[in-house]
Design a protein around this motif. Structure first.
Motif, PDB file in Angstrom:
ATOM      1  N   PHE A 104      -1.393  27.030 -11.686  1.00  0.00           N
ATOM      2  CA  PHE A 104      -2.508  26.138 -11.357  1.00  0.00           C
ATOM      3  C   PHE A 104      -3.574  26.852 -10.550  1.00  0.00           C
ATOM      4  O   PHE A 104      -3.288  27.660  -9.686  1.00  0.00           O
ATOM      5  N   ASP A 105      -4.818  26.492 -10.868  1.00  0.00           N
ATOM      6  CA  ASP A 105      -5.965  27.027 -10.146  1.00  0.00           C
ATOM      7  C   ASP A 105      -6.374  26.088  -9.018  1.00  0.00           C
ATOM      8  O   ASP A 105      -6.981  26.519  -8.044  1.00  0.00           O
ATOM      9  N   ILE A 106      -6.059  24.815  -9.189  1.00  0.00           N
ATOM     10  CA  ILE A 106      -6.409  23.785  -8.214  1.00  0.00           C
ATOM     11  C   ILE A 106      -5.253  22.792  -8.130  1.00  0.00           C
ATOM     12  O   ILE A 106      -4.744  22.339  -9.161  1.00  0.00           O
ATOM     13  N   ILE A 107      -4.859  22.483  -6.912  1.00  0.00           N
ATOM     14  CA  ILE A 107      -3.841  21.453  -6.661  1.00  0.00           C
ATOM     15  C   ILE A 107      -4.514  20.370  -5.839  1.00  0.00           C
ATOM     16  O   ILE A 107      -5.068  20.650  -4.769  1.00  0.00           O
ATOM     17  N   ILE A 108      -4.457  19.140  -6.324  1.00  0.00           N
ATOM     18  CA  ILE A 108      -4.993  18.009  -5.568  1.00  0.00           C
ATOM     19  C   ILE A 108      -3.803  17.183  -5.101  1.00  0.00           C
ATOM     20  O   ILE A 108      -3.047  16.646  -5.921  1.00  0.00           O
ATOM     21  N   LEU A 109      -3.639  17.121  -3.794  1.00  0.00           N
ATOM     22  CA  LEU A 109      -2.560  16.361  -3.169  1.00  0.00           C
ATOM     23  C   LEU A 109      -3.149  15.067  -2.624  1.00  0.00           C
ATOM     24  O   LEU A 109      -4.011  15.102  -1.748  1.00  0.00           O
ATOM     25  N   LEU A 110      -2.691  13.947  -3.162  1.00  0.00           N
ATOM     26  CA  LEU A 110      -3.192  12.658  -2.706  1.00  0.00           C
ATOM     27  C   LEU A 110      -2.237  12.044  -1.700  1.00  0.00           C
ATOM     28  O   LEU A 110      -1.016  12.124  -1.848  1.00  0.00           O
ATOM     29  N   ARG A 111      -2.816  11.425  -0.685  1.00  0.00           N
ATOM     30  CA  ARG A 111      -2.059  10.745   0.373  1.00  0.00           C
ATOM     31  C   ARG A 111      -2.573   9.316   0.479  1.00  0.00           C
ATOM     32  O   ARG A 111      -3.733   9.044   0.190  1.00  0.00           O
ATOM     33  N   ALA A 112      -1.706   8.420   0.902  1.00  0.00           N
ATOM     34  CA  ALA A 112      -2.114   7.029   1.106  1.00  0.00           C
ATOM     35  C   ALA A 112      -1.259   6.419   2.209  1.00  0.00           C
ATOM     36  O   ALA A 112      -0.173   6.920   2.522  1.00  0.00           O
ATOM     37  N   THR A 113      -1.763   5.346   2.780  1.00  0.00           N
ATOM     38  CA  THR A 113      -1.002   4.657   3.823  1.00  0.00           C
ATOM     39  C   THR A 113       0.203   3.964   3.197  1.00  0.00           C
ATOM     40  O   THR A 113       0.213   3.655   2.001  1.00  0.00           O
ATOM     41  N   ASN A 114       1.183   3.700   4.016  1.00  0.00           N
ATOM     42  CA  ASN A 114       2.385   3.017   3.539  1.00  0.00           C
ATOM     43  C   ASN A 114       2.063   1.638   2.985  1.00  0.00           C
ATOM     44  O   ASN A 114       2.650   1.207   1.995  1.00  0.00           O
ATOM     45  N   THR A 115       1.124   0.948   3.610  1.00  0.00           N
ATOM     46  CA  THR A 115       0.727  -0.380   3.136  1.00  0.00           C
ATOM     47  C   THR A 115       0.141  -0.291   1.735  1.00  0.00           C
ATOM     48  O   THR A 115       0.492  -1.092   0.858  1.00  0.00           O
ATOM     49  N   ASN A 116      -0.724   0.674   1.506  1.00  0.00           N
ATOM     50  CA  ASN A 116      -1.312   0.835   0.170  1.00  0.00           C
ATOM     51  C   ASN A 116      -0.260   1.220  -0.862  1.00  0.00           C
ATOM     52  O   ASN A 116      -0.261   0.698  -1.982  1.00  0.00           O
ATOM     53  N   ILE A 117       0.624   2.130  -0.502  1.00  0.00           N
ATOM     54  CA  ILE A 117       1.683   2.522  -1.437  1.00  0.00           C
ATOM     55  C   ILE A 117       2.546   1.303  -1.760  1.00  0.00           C
ATOM     56  O   ILE A 117       2.833   1.032  -2.928  1.00  0.00           O
ATOM     57  N   TYR A 118       2.927   0.568  -0.745  1.00  0.00           N
ATOM     58  CA  TYR A 118       3.750  -0.623  -0.953  1.00  0.00           C
ATOM     59  C   TYR A 118       3.068  -1.609  -1.903  1.00  0.00           C
ATOM     60  O   TYR A 118       3.659  -2.051  -2.893  1.00  0.00           O
ATOM     61  N   ASP A 119       1.831  -1.931  -1.598  1.00  0.00           N
ATOM     62  CA  ASP A 119       1.092  -2.905  -2.422  1.00  0.00           C
ATOM     63  C   ASP A 119       0.956  -2.428  -3.871  1.00  0.00           C
ATOM     64  O   ASP A 119       1.123  -3.217  -4.810  1.00  0.00           O
ATOM     65  N   ARG A 120       0.662  -1.151  -4.061  1.00  0.00           N
ATOM     66  CA  ARG A 120       0.486  -0.622  -5.409  1.00  0.00           C
ATOM     67  C   ARG A 120       1.793  -0.630  -6.199  1.00  0.00           C
ATOM     68  O   ARG A 120       1.810  -0.938  -7.391  1.00  0.00           O
ATOM     69  N   LEU A 121       2.889  -0.290  -5.527  1.00  0.00           N
ATOM     70  CA  LEU A 121       4.176  -0.247  -6.223  1.00  0.00           C
ATOM     71  C   LEU A 121       4.715  -1.647  -6.502  1.00  0.00           C
ATOM     72  O   LEU A 121       5.337  -1.873  -7.548  1.00  0.00           O
ATOM     73  N   ILE A 122       4.458  -2.574  -5.612  1.00  0.00           N
ATOM     74  CA  ILE A 122       4.819  -3.986  -5.870  1.00  0.00           C
ATOM     75  C   ILE A 122       4.062  -4.482  -7.093  1.00  0.00           C
ATOM     76  O   ILE A 122       4.636  -5.124  -7.981  1.00  0.00           O
ATOM     77  N   GLU A 123       2.771  -4.153  -7.154  1.00  0.00           N
ATOM     78  CA  GLU A 123       1.935  -4.571  -8.285  1.00  0.00           C
ATOM     79  C   GLU A 123       2.470  -4.015  -9.606  1.00  0.00           C
ATOM     80  O   GLU A 123       2.360  -4.648 -10.647  1.00  0.00           O
ATOM     81  N   ARG A 124       3.072  -2.838  -9.563  1.00  0.00           N
ATOM     82  CA  ARG A 124       3.636  -2.221 -10.773  1.00  0.00           C
ATOM     83  C   ARG A 124       5.041  -2.734 -11.096  1.00  0.00           C
ATOM     84  O   ARG A 124       5.628  -2.318 -12.091  1.00  0.00           O
ATOM     85  N   GLY A 125       5.587  -3.545 -10.213  1.00  0.00           N
ATOM     86  CA  GLY A 125       6.913  -4.104 -10.467  1.00  0.00           C
ATOM     87  C   GLY A 125       8.068  -3.200 -10.092  1.00  0.00           C
ATOM     88  O   GLY A 125       9.183  -3.374 -10.588  1.00  0.00           O
ATOM     89  N   PHE A 126       7.827  -2.241  -9.205  1.00  0.00           N
ATOM     90  CA  PHE A 126       8.909  -1.363  -8.771  1.00  0.00           C
ATOM     91  C   PHE A 126       9.950  -2.176  -8.001  1.00  0.00           C
ATOM     92  O   PHE A 126       9.605  -3.070  -7.237  1.00  0.00           O
ATOM     93  N   PRO A 127      11.234  -1.846  -8.146  1.00  0.00           N
ATOM     94  CA  PRO A 127      12.263  -2.505  -7.340  1.00  0.00           C
ATOM     95  C   PRO A 127      12.141  -2.073  -5.866  1.00  0.00           C
ATOM     96  O   PRO A 127      11.664  -0.974  -5.565  1.00  0.00           O
ATOM     97  N   GLU A 128      12.586  -2.933  -4.990  1.00  0.00           N
ATOM     98  CA  GLU A 128      12.472  -2.683  -3.543  1.00  0.00           C
ATOM     99  C   GLU A 128      13.087  -1.342  -3.135  1.00  0.00           C
ATOM    100  O   GLU A 128      12.519  -0.616  -2.324  1.00  0.00           O
TER     101      GLU A 128
END
Length: 178
Positions: free
Chosen positions: A97-121
């Protein structure tokens, strides 16, 4: 690895916005450089091409085989112009790879996004803990030259837009300098 069109890895804990940014980046780059960039959602490729030997029943996901994944990607990597979206990276050869993009997010955002996708707890908890303990962050910085890593927060639409603009600027510069 030198190529006219850079290979880009977009990584981060599930729920940080990798797929969204990857698609936006592919759309923009396809307009500017038609036919030169291809997006690979590696999770889907692993399932579609059966690049795994075991299935994790607890999380209902394949346990991908690193060698099988690398063997499948290697010919395409050598051509350049790949945008790879995946949550893990330590198994990739350092020069892919010539470029690596590492994304970070708050726990609240990760939680909300994964709930929206139907991930199990259980899976949500594991991913939030991974972000808290910097699992992907540490893997990226242990695996690649820090000079090619771009770490970005991805909590809001404005941050996502800024991430896209920064990535495009770096990619364009990389293309010009080759």
């Amino acid at each position: 690895m030198e190529s006219k069109f850079p290979n880009i890895l977009i990584t981060g804990t599930p729920g940080t916005g990798k797929t969204t940014l990857s698609r936006l980046l592919e759309d923009q780059l396809s307009q500017e450089y038609p036919g030169k960039f291809t997006l690979i959602g590696l999770s889907k490729m692993i399932v579609d091409q059966m690049l795994f030997k075991n299935w994790n029943k607890d999380f209902d996901v394949p346990e991908f085989d690193e060698d099988m994944v690398c063997d499948a990607l290697e010919p395409r990597i050598q051509q350049g112009g790949l945008i790879i979206d995946f949550h893990s990276c330590g198994f990739f050869p350092r020069d892919w790879f010539d470029i690596i993009i590492l994304l970070r997010a708050t726990n609240t955002n990760i939680y909300d996004r994964l709930i929206e996708r139907g991930f199990p707890e259980k899976k949500i908890t594991e991913n939030i803990e991974a972000e808290i303990f910097n699992v992907v962050h540490d893997e990226v910085y242990e695996s690649f030259d820090p000079s090619i890593i771009i770490s970005q927060n991805s909590n809001t639409v404005d941050e996502m837009q800024a991430n896209l603009e920064q990535a495009l600027q770096i990619i364009r510069q990389k293309i010009i300098s080759c």
